[in-house]
Design a protein around this motif. Structure first.
Motif, PDB file in Angstrom:
ATOM      1  N   VAL A  47      -6.657  35.458  -9.947  1.00  0.00           N
ATOM      2  CA  VAL A  47      -6.620  34.583  -8.775  1.00  0.00           C
ATOM      3  C   VAL A  47      -7.931  33.828  -8.625  1.00  0.00           C
ATOM      4  N   SER A  48      -7.873  32.749  -7.863  1.00  0.00           N
ATOM      5  CA  SER A  48      -9.068  32.006  -7.494  1.00  0.00           C
ATOM      6  C   SER A  48      -8.971  31.677  -6.014  1.00  0.00           C
ATOM      7  N   SER A  49     -10.124  31.488  -5.395  1.00  0.00           N
ATOM      8  CA  SER A  49     -10.119  31.215  -3.963  1.00  0.00           C
ATOM      9  C   SER A  49     -11.428  30.559  -3.569  1.00  0.00           C
ATOM     10  N   ASP A  50     -11.538  30.263  -2.299  1.00  0.00           N
ATOM     11  CA  ASP A  50     -12.726  29.618  -1.772  1.00  0.00           C
ATOM     12  C   ASP A  50     -12.758  29.870  -0.275  1.00  0.00           C
ATOM     13  N   GLU A  51     -13.964  29.898   0.290  1.00  0.00           N
ATOM     14  CA  GLU A  51     -14.088  30.142   1.724  1.00  0.00           C
ATOM     15  C   GLU A  51     -13.338  29.104   2.546  1.00  0.00           C
ATOM     16  N   ALA A  52     -13.143  27.919   1.975  1.00  0.00           N
ATOM     17  CA  ALA A  52     -12.509  26.839   2.737  1.00  0.00           C
ATOM     18  C   ALA A  52     -11.014  27.045   2.915  1.00  0.00           C
ATOM     19  N   ILE A  53     -10.369  27.824   2.001  1.00  0.00           N
ATOM     20  CA  ILE A  53      -8.926  27.995   2.124  1.00  0.00           C
ATOM     21  C   ILE A  53      -8.523  29.433   2.448  1.00  0.00           C
ATOM     22  N   GLN A  54      -9.404  30.397   2.167  1.00  0.00           N
ATOM     23  CA  GLN A  54      -9.166  31.809   2.464  1.00  0.00           C
ATOM     24  C   GLN A  54      -8.083  32.433   1.573  1.00  0.00           C
ATOM     25  N   GLU A  55      -6.940  31.779   1.437  1.00  0.00           N
ATOM     26  CA  GLU A  55      -5.877  32.361   0.635  1.00  0.00           C
ATOM     27  C   GLU A  55      -6.285  32.435  -0.836  1.00  0.00           C
ATOM     28  N   LEU A  56      -5.634  33.312  -1.584  1.00  0.00           N
ATOM     29  CA  LEU A  56      -5.847  33.405  -3.021  1.00  0.00           C
ATOM     30  C   LEU A  56      -4.761  32.594  -3.723  1.00  0.00           C
ATOM     31  N   GLY A  82       0.441  29.335  -9.595  1.00  0.00           N
ATOM     32  CA  GLY A  82       0.571  28.252  -8.632  1.00  0.00           C
ATOM     33  C   GLY A  82       1.049  28.692  -7.270  1.00  0.00           C
ATOM     34  N   GLN A  83       1.230  30.001  -7.073  1.00  0.00           N
ATOM     35  CA  GLN A  83       1.613  30.517  -5.762  1.00  0.00           C
ATOM     36  C   GLN A  83       0.372  30.939  -4.985  1.00  0.00           C
ATOM     37  N   ALA A  84       0.479  30.903  -3.667  1.00  0.00           N
ATOM     38  CA  ALA A  84      -0.615  31.350  -2.807  1.00  0.00           C
ATOM     39  C   ALA A  84      -0.354  32.778  -2.355  1.00  0.00           C
ATOM     40  N   ILE A  85      -1.395  33.616  -2.382  1.00  0.00           N
ATOM     41  CA  ILE A  85      -1.301  34.973  -1.872  1.00  0.00           C
ATOM     42  C   ILE A  85      -1.889  34.977  -0.464  1.00  0.00           C
ATOM     43  N   LEU A  86      -1.056  35.286   0.518  1.00  0.00           N
ATOM     44  CA  LEU A  86      -1.475  35.258   1.913  1.00  0.00           C
ATOM     45  C   LEU A  86      -1.932  36.620   2.417  1.00  0.00           C
ATOM     46  N   GLU A  87      -1.481  37.684   1.746  1.00  0.00           N
ATOM     47  CA  GLU A  87      -1.784  39.033   2.219  1.00  0.00           C
ATOM     48  C   GLU A  87      -1.677  40.012   1.055  1.00  0.00           C
ATOM     49  N   VAL A  88      -2.592  40.976   0.993  1.00  0.00           N
ATOM     50  CA  VAL A  88      -2.565  42.018  -0.038  1.00  0.00           C
ATOM     51  C   VAL A  88      -2.771  43.365   0.634  1.00  0.00           C
ATOM     52  N   ASN A  89      -1.772  44.230   0.543  1.00  0.00           N
ATOM     53  CA  ASN A  89      -1.846  45.572   1.146  1.00  0.00           C
ATOM     54  C   ASN A  89      -2.286  45.514   2.611  1.00  0.00           C
TER      55      ASN A  89
END
Length: 212
Positions: A47-56, A82-89
């Motif tokens: 995964v990749s992310s950034d403080e600006a989007i929060q989601e993975l 290409g999917q966004a991960i909004l929540e993990v566990n």
């Protein structure tokens, strides 16, 4: 990652019905069973992310029987790049979600048993997430090329453990040394750099390069 663990894992075949949260979002339940003799290799989701989007954002899926089996059993709700991960566990904060995905304590110290992972995925990226995803794919390739050039021989003696996973570096066949002089397991450095926008050493925060 636990390089000296004596565990192997196999994906659970138990059917789990995906929960449709919205028109584009659904929950995924992955299970794996740890058995003796081989190494736990994680879930294989990069995964990749950034403080600006929060989601993975999922940028790659490496060899993972758990993901493969989920996709075979749930073709209507597959896990894909290409999917966004909004929540993990149950975690929704960026750093906490990364920690849940990277947490490999269950694969250490000869433990065995079932491990599980629950994610809330969204197949419809926002414009900001789509823009970030395009840059993340470029970083994925660039990081791989960079770490390949930084690869070191496995017989190099490094006293300190890998600062990312805290497992010993000496004896690993996959060690990299960054220009700032710090050493890491190659797979640990890879997932660290892919998950960040800036190409900074996780130990000294030295900017080694970056992408806008």
């Amino acid at each position: 990652m636990a390089c000296f663990s004596t565990l192997r894992w196999r994906a659970s075949r138990a059917q789990v019905v995906p929960e449709q949260v919205s028109e584009s979002a659904f929950r995924v339940h992955l299970q794996a069973e740890l058995l003796k003799e081989e190494t736990w290799n994680g879930w294989g989701i990069v995964v990749s992310s950034d403080e600006a989007i929060q989601e993975l954002v999922i940028v790659a899926i490496q060899q993972s029987s758990a993901v493969k089996n989920w996709n075979l059993e749930h073709p209507e709700c597959p896990i894909e790049v290409g999917q966004a991960i909004l929540e993990v566990n149950g975690k929704t904060q960026r750093n906490e979600m990364l920690q849940e995905l990277w947490d490999e304590k269950d694969g250490k110290d000869g433990k065995e048993g079932k491990v599980s992972l629950e994610m809330l995925l969204d197949v419809q990226l926002t414009p900001r997430q789509r823009s970030f995803f395009k840059g993340a794919i470029q970083r994925y390739d660039a990081v791989g090329d960079f770490l390949e050039s930084a690869h070191l021989s496995h017989d190099l003696c490094v006293a300190e453990p890998c600062p990312i996973c805290h497992d010993p570096v000496h004896g690993s066949s996959d060690v990299v040394r960054l220009p700032c002089g710090h050493h890491f397991h190659k797979h640990c450095a890879f997932k660290w750099f892919v998950s960040q926008r800036k190409f900074r050493c996780p130990t000294c925060n030295n900017l080694l390069g970056g992408w806008s």
